[in-house]
Every structure is written in structure tokens, then in C-alpha cells.
Design a protein around this motif. Structure first.
Motif, PDB file in Angstrom:
ATOM      1  N   TYR A 175      49.671  49.678  46.341  1.00  0.00           N
ATOM      2  CA  TYR A 175      49.537  50.161  44.963  1.00  0.00           C
ATOM      3  C   TYR A 175      48.571  51.341  44.892  1.00  0.00           C
ATOM      4  O   TYR A 175      48.741  52.254  44.078  1.00  0.00           O
TER       5      TYR A 175
ATOM      6  N   SER B 267      43.216  36.280  38.466  1.00  0.00           N
ATOM      7  CA  SER B 267      44.525  36.162  39.105  1.00  0.00           C
ATOM      8  C   SER B 267      44.487  35.394  40.419  1.00  0.00           C
ATOM      9  O   SER B 267      45.527  35.223  41.059  1.00  0.00           O
TER      10      SER B 267
ATOM     11  N   MET C 139      49.097  44.540  49.692  1.00  0.00           N
ATOM     12  CA  MET C 139      49.771  44.935  48.457  1.00  0.00           C
ATOM     13  C   MET C 139      48.886  45.842  47.612  1.00  0.00           C
ATOM     14  O   MET C 139      49.348  46.836  47.049  1.00  0.00           O
ATOM     15  N   ILE C 140      47.593  45.512  47.524  1.00  0.00           N
ATOM     16  CA  ILE C 140      46.668  46.360  46.765  1.00  0.00           C
ATOM     17  C   ILE C 140      46.622  47.752  47.369  1.00  0.00           C
ATOM     18  O   ILE C 140      46.603  48.773  46.649  1.00  0.00           O
TER      19      ILE C 140
ATOM     20  N   TRP D  39      41.576  40.849  38.281  1.00  0.00           N
ATOM     21  CA  TRP D  39      41.775  40.404  39.659  1.00  0.00           C
ATOM     22  C   TRP D  39      41.175  39.012  39.865  1.00  0.00           C
ATOM     23  O   TRP D  39      41.789  38.144  40.492  1.00  0.00           O
TER      24      TRP D  39
ATOM     25  N   PRO E  58      47.657  41.680  41.903  1.00  0.00           N
ATOM     26  CA  PRO E  58      47.908  41.317  43.308  1.00  0.00           C
ATOM     27  C   PRO E  58      46.631  40.865  44.014  1.00  0.00           C
ATOM     28  O   PRO E  58      45.559  41.436  43.809  1.00  0.00           O
ATOM     29  N   GLN E  59      46.775  39.849  44.859  1.00  0.00           N
ATOM     30  CA  GLN E  59      45.641  39.303  45.589  1.00  0.00           C
ATOM     31  C   GLN E  59      45.631  39.716  47.063  1.00  0.00           C
ATOM     32  O   GLN E  59      44.588  39.700  47.698  1.00  0.00           O
ATOM     33  N   GLN E  60      46.804  40.082  47.585  1.00  0.00           N
ATOM     34  CA  GLN E  60      46.891  40.441  48.991  1.00  0.00           C
ATOM     35  C   GLN E  60      46.387  41.861  49.204  1.00  0.00           C
ATOM     36  O   GLN E  60      46.793  42.800  48.506  1.00  0.00           O
TER      37      GLN E  60
END
Length: 415
Positions: free
Chosen positions: A68, A97, A64-65, A94, A59-61
Motif C-alpha cells: 500500500y 484492527s 501488505m502495508i 491500525w 492491514p496488519q501484515q
């Protein structure tokens, strides 16, 4: 005992490689510490993912990180103690991605995926394993319109760039396809190209039987006993030793037990995963492979029962099982489909070998003659077994490879 080639690792990658070599007239010995197909190749969701041209990214946002990081999800879980050991892998994962890099990786990855169905089909027909295959795709179901719309936009992009086929499902379509699924979903996305495997272990064993029919031999042995000779390679297996000109390392997450002593230190992480089989209540039936997209688990109608699979667990490869994701998923899954009792004595766990750039390692070792690598397939080991085996076999025998494999070469790790 002598052979043309030794293949280390009897998962779907190793079995497919051994079989593809045997189909080209080579004498091959397949070596593993266990019976074929009992590690990660056994516990997957059973999909040959022709649509999977875009590898699973990090995940890049930031939001969202952060979600998690709370460590309470089904699709991802981590061990606190493992974080210091996996930080380097996660950081590079990361980095790769990032949207632009991820799209470049997908373009390099796509040729493997594009040949996944056709190369499997050759082996399925030759092995007489058609009864294990279902050819009607798989479905993602969505709880929110935002998720549905975002995934449909991505599906449209993939269709335009890579030719994958899909269908937009309404709630009525979902109800017609899966009448025993709850009405919690606002829509769905059906990928039409993929095939499903009703019993991945049985498919691996069918390929093994074909391999043996072609003269291939299977021996139990310790891959760490591999040593180089003046003419090739030697390994202790069965009741003695086996020597061959070429050796293929297809040991999945255990490949480092061979590569590191030879001076090849690949940065490979491990994503562990769990599954459990269930009976169904009454006459309930699940017709197809179904993913609850927002929650991150899979329901698959296997021959052994309904298989519930989880997402990724970031942990040390050999750490004890912690099936908390399975317990979380079970509660949610029982609310959308009438699962009954568990059919397995304990949860199954496997380990997926993952590279930070999300592409497998396929090709010749740069500093050792006759040494070949075929590992790091992450979530797509079952999907990519036959195509990986074919291009490795073609390279070993001096044929022109079906696709250009330079993007997967070991040298990209700077080894």
C-alpha cells in the motif's frame, strides 16, 4: 419557527433519522446546505450490506502495508501532504484492527448490521420505493485460488457466527450469472442476504418524500449557526430561525463543524471515494453487483449506467479531486467487461466519515441536554441509515431502543 427536533445533515443518515422521528409523531425540521442526498449518500456502490458484520480494517501484515505504501493501487491511495495530519487516526485505526480487537468490534457492530434489511424494508414499503431494490445479493470474483480459498473460509466463519448466507461459485456459475464477464476468474463468492439499490439518490429522495408527507420540513441552512437556548436549540435556516428541544448532528464528515465548537473533539478520519458511470458495448449487460476482489473496485448496474467505484483515498476532506484510482480501475474493468464511453462529465467524489474503532457515533452528547450524535458510519452509511435513525428516534422519544446502543456511545472517545 418551532419544532420538536432539528436534524442537521440530509444524507441517508440524517434523512432516515428525520423520517423515523416523524413516524413517531414528532415535528421535525431537516437542515442542510444542499438538497438531500447529494453528498456521500449519492456516490456509494448501492448495497445494503447485511453480510457486512466485519468492518473494513487496516492491514496488519507488513508486506501488505508495504504494498500500500507504494501508492499505486486501486483499493487505496493517499496524499503525501495529508499523512502528518492523519497519522494519529491511522495509528489508532491500525491498533483497533488487530485480529482479537477487530473480532470484538465485529461482535459489537453486528446488531446494527443484522437489522439493516428489516429497517430499510419498512421504509421502502412505506415510501413505495420497491422498484429501486434488487434482492439477489452481490458477488466477489477471484483471480487466484489462494484468494478464493481464504475468502470462502472467512465466509464459512461468518455464516457460523452471524448467520449470513453465501454461495461458492465455480467459473461455470460465474459465466451463467454474468455471461459478458471475462473468463479471468477461478471462482466467486456470492453473498445472498444483501439488497442492492439501483439509484441511491432516488431512494433517499423517496424517503424524503415520505418524510414530507408526514409533515416534515426541509430547509437550507448553515449547521455552524447552531446555538443553545434556555429551552433547547436554535439554528438559522430558511428565512429565519428554527428552535427545538432536540437536535441531531448527522453531518457525516462535516460533523466536526458543529461538535468541536461545543467541546467534543472526535478523532474522525476521512476516506474519500470516486465513481463514474459507463455505457456498455453492444448488447452487453451486467446482471448483478460485482467486485473484482484482488483489484479492489466495484461494478454496479445502476439506473444511470454501469457505476464503477473505487476503494479508499486517504486525504484531507476538502482537498481537490485526484481520481487516479478511477483511472487505474477503468483500465482493468474494461479488460473484464465491455464498458463503453463515460456518461458523467467528471468523476464524482465523496468523503466517508470513519472512526478509528470502525463503529459509528450514535447516542446522546454527555454534556449538553437535547444534543444527539449520528455519524461516523464509514462504508456502511446507506446500509445503516434506517436502523441508526430508528434507535436515535427511540432514544429521543424515551422508548426502549431496538438494540443496545451503548457500544456506539460518544463517551468511548473520552470526551
Amino acid at each position: 419557527m418551532s419544532a420538536d427536533a432539528i436534524v442537521l445533515g440530509a444524507g441517508i443518515i440524517g434523512v432516515s433519522t428525520a423520517l423515523q422521528l416523524a413516524r413517531r409523531g414528532k415535528s421535525v425540521v431537516l437542515v442542510d446546505r444542499r438538497e438531500p442526498g447529494l453528498e456521500t449518500s449519492y456516490g456509494n456502490a448501492g448495497l445494503i450490506q447485511r453480510e457486512g458484520v466485519v468492518p473494513y480494517g487496516f492491514p496488519q501484515q507488513f508486506g501488505m502495508i508495504l504494498r500500500y505504501a507504494l501508492n499505486n493501487r486501486i483499493d487505496a491511495h493517499y496524499h503525501w501532504r495529508a499523512i502528518p495530519r492523519v497519522t494519529s487516526f491511522l495509528a489508532k485505526y491500525w491498533w483497533h484492527s488487530n485480529l482479537s480487537r477487530h473480532q470484538m468490534i465485529a461482535r459489537a457492530y453486528a446488531p446494527l448490521i443484522e437489522h439493516s434489511i428489516s429497517t430499510h424494508n419498512e421504509l421502502i414499503e412505506a415510501a413505495g420505493a420497491e422498484d429501486l431494490i434488487q434482492k439477489d445479493g452481490w458477488t466477489e470474483v477471484f483471480r487466484t485460488s489462494a484468494k478464493h480459498d481464504g475468502e470462502m473460509k472467512e465466509a464459512e466463519r461468518l455464516a457460523g457466527e452471524y448467520g449470513v448466507k453465501y454461495q461458492d461459485l465455480t467459473p461455470a456459475d460465474i459465466a451463467a450469472q454474468e455471461p459478458h464477464l471475462s473468463r479471468d476468474f477461478v471462482g466467486g463468492l456470492k453473498w445472498l442476504d444483501p439488497w442492492s439499490v439501483k439509484d441511491p439518490l432516488a431512494l433517499t429522495r423517496a424517503y424524503v418524500a415520505l418524510f414530507e408527507k408526514l409533515g416534515g420540513r426541509i430547509l437550507k441552512g448553515d449547521a455552524k449557526s447552531l446555538s443553545q437556548t434556555s429551552t433547547g436549540w436554535r439554528i438559522v435556516a430558511g428565512d429565519g430561525t428554527v428552535e427545538a428541544k432536540d437536535v441531531v448532528v448527522a453531518l457525516g464528515p462535516w460533523s466536526d463543524t458543529v461538535t468541536k465548537p461545543l467541546g467534543y473533539d472526535f478523532l474522525v478520519g476521512v476516506k474519500r471515494g470516486y465513481h463514474m458511470h459507463y455505457a456498455t458495448q453492444g448488447n452487453a449487460k451486467l446482471n448483478g453487483w460485482t467486485m473484482d476482489a484482488e483489484r479492489g473496485y466495484f461494478l454496479a448496474p445502476m439506473n444511470q449506467g454501469i457505476r464503477l467505484t473505487t476503494g479508499a483515498e486517504f486525504a484531507m476532506r476538502d482537498a481537490p479531486k485526484t481520481p487516479v484510482q478511477l483511472e487505474r480501475a477503468e483500465k482493468v474493468a474494461q479488460s473484464i467487461f465491455p464498458l463503453a464511453e463515460r456518461l458523467d462529465q467528471e468523476p464524482w467524489m465523496g468523503a466517508r466519515p470513519c472512526t478509528p474503532d470502525m463503529m459509528p457515533v450514535i447516542g446522546k452528547a454527555p454534556r449538553h441536554k437535547g444534543l444527539w450524535f449520528a455519524f461516523g458510519h464509514a462504508h456502511h452509511g446507506l446500509t445503516l441509515g434506517p436502523i441508526t435513525g430508528q434507535v436515535i428516534a427511540e432514544a429521543i422519544t424515551g422508548e426502549k431502543t431496538l438494540i443496545d446502543i451503548s457500544a456506539y456511545r460518544p463517551e468511548r472517545f473520552g470526551i
